[in-house]
Design a protein around this motif. Structure first.
Motif, PDB file in Angstrom:
ATOM      1  N   ILE A  57      31.225  36.973  40.042  1.00  0.00           N
ATOM      2  CA  ILE A  57      32.456  36.194  39.792  1.00  0.00           C
ATOM      3  C   ILE A  57      32.106  34.739  39.491  1.00  0.00           C
ATOM      4  CG2 ILE A  57      34.531  35.247  40.871  1.00  0.00           C
ATOM      5  CD1 ILE A  57      34.855  38.154  40.074  1.00  0.00           C
ATOM      6  N   TRP A 112      33.124  30.851  35.064  1.00  0.00           N
ATOM      7  CA  TRP A 112      34.331  30.997  35.870  1.00  0.00           C
ATOM      8  C   TRP A 112      35.216  29.753  35.857  1.00  0.00           C
ATOM      9  CZ3 TRP A 112      37.045  34.760  38.020  1.00  0.00           C
ATOM     10  CH2 TRP A 112      37.985  34.450  38.991  1.00  0.00           C
ATOM     11  N   ILE A 128      37.018  39.588  36.525  1.00  0.00           N
ATOM     12  CA  ILE A 128      36.994  40.362  37.776  1.00  0.00           C
ATOM     13  C   ILE A 128      36.818  41.850  37.472  1.00  0.00           C
ATOM     14  CG2 ILE A 128      38.316  41.001  39.829  1.00  0.00           C
ATOM     15  CD1 ILE A 128      39.740  38.225  39.514  1.00  0.00           C
TER      16      ILE A 128
END
Length: 359
Positions: free
Chosen positions: A36, A41, A53
């Motif tokens: 993640i 991100w 995700i």
């Protein structure tokens, strides 16, 4: 202002990892978290994070697609809300080659978040089969699944992939909407209205014909029809206005249109007042709209219309007032300079005044 993407906080992932490990003890939470928080991100918007995700789950759930779905199914009842749209997105990412299983699980997941986005690639790939599935969903006992039947095939669904064939010819959608037009759930009826409104932007004649057929059948259907024609009403389409009792205006005028302050800044409200005068001797059903002429980057004005009120107005003068917010929106960029507010009655422009937006 809190952004949707910020729903995906460290505490969100702590809870989600715990839930998954309860059902699938082999789940590597550290690997998932590391996937993640990679170099992309921080710059990603909400839907990009949603797909991010889904990709991270693809790396860390069982490699068998059916087994991975069973893990997600086990935790889904505890994962409700828009932030869990990555459950159906996991299907969109991994399941296009497993049609029947994917359709089953799109139905399974939609009550917890919504599969309205994820079903669309299946509509593109298998339009006839998927529309038949959606006709079945339209008769399901669960309101979320019935709503999916309508919401998933909206021709102009915001945030969603395009459906060129259904924008070109929306008639295959109509049996679904016919089934749902008197649905007991307001949640479902609103989706039907939004679908009609989408269709009206490309095929106004089709929606007007359907509106005439549906209108007057029941209060629920009347609401659907009117809400589904809202773009036509805002545009001042005389046929739509007439259907809902807004005939050609007679001896109507607008006076003393004034803005409270000639200059406003971002985050402030534009307050304006005016008098609507009915100089006839009759009560007239009137729809009063206002347009904000937003200044574009190139200096031209881009008008956006909003409903102010709609009701019968008797003879005489009627004072009206409105406050319009200029708060920061992710969907609109404000540019400093002269803007305009305009009043329309039954689609007819009546008065306008300019004001300054300072930024």
């Amino acid at each position: 202002m809190e952004l949707l993407k910020d729903l995906y906080s460290p505490s969100f992932f702590d809870r989600f990892i715990t839930l998954v490990k309860e059902k699938y003890p082999s789940f590597d939470g550290d690997r998932f978290r590391g996937s993640i928080y990679d170099g992309n991100w921080d710059t990603e918007a909400f839907k990009q994070r949603m797909r991010h995700i889904a990709c991270s789950l693809t790396e860390t759930l069982p490699s068998s697609y059916p087994e991975a779905l069973e893990v997600l199914k086990a935790v889904a009842p505890q994962c409700r809300g828009v932030e869990y749209l990555f459950f159906p997105d996991f299907i969109e990412l991994n399941g296009l080659g497993s049609y029947e299983l994917s359709m089953e699980f799109l139905q399974t997941f939609t009550p917890y978040s919504s599969s309205e986005f994820a079903v669309r690639p299946f509509l593109l790939r298998e339009p006839v089969l998927t529309l038949e599935h959606m006709k079945q969903w339209a008769r399901h006992e669960n309101e979320h699944i019935r709503r999916l039947a309508s919401e998933g095939c909206r021709p102009r669904l915001p945030w969603a992939s395009n459906l060129p064939a259904l924008r070109e010819d929306p008639r295959p959608i109509l049996p679904i909407l016919e089934t749902l037009k008197e649905d007991p759930s307001e949640y479902v009826r609103k989706s039907v209205a939004n679908n009609l409104n989408d269709i009206s932007k490309d095929h106004p004649e089709l929606v007007l014909k359907l509106a005439k057929d549906w209108y007057g059948k029941s209060p629920a259907t009347n609401w659907i029809v009117k809400h589904g024609c809202r773009s036509l009403l805002r545009k001042g389409d005389s046929r739509a206005l007439s259907l809902f009792g807004y005939e050609e205006i007679r001896s109507i005028s607008v006076h003393a249109l004034e803005v409270k302050t000639r200059s406003i800044a971002e985050g402030e409200d534009l307050a304006f007042t005016f008098r609507l005068v009915n100089e006839s001797e009759d009560i007239q059903a009137l729809r009063v709209d206002y347009e904000i002429g937003y200044r574009k980057k190139n200096g031209t004005l881009a008008p956006k219309r909003f409903k102010l009120t709609e009701k019968p107005f008797g003879p005489g003068a009627h004072p009206l007032a409105k406050r319009h917010s200029f708060k920061l929106l992710t969907t609109r960029t404000y540019y400093a300079g002269e803007h305009e507010v305009r009043i329309l009655v039954n689609g007819t422009p009546m008065a306008a005044v300019s004001f300054e937006f300072t930024g």
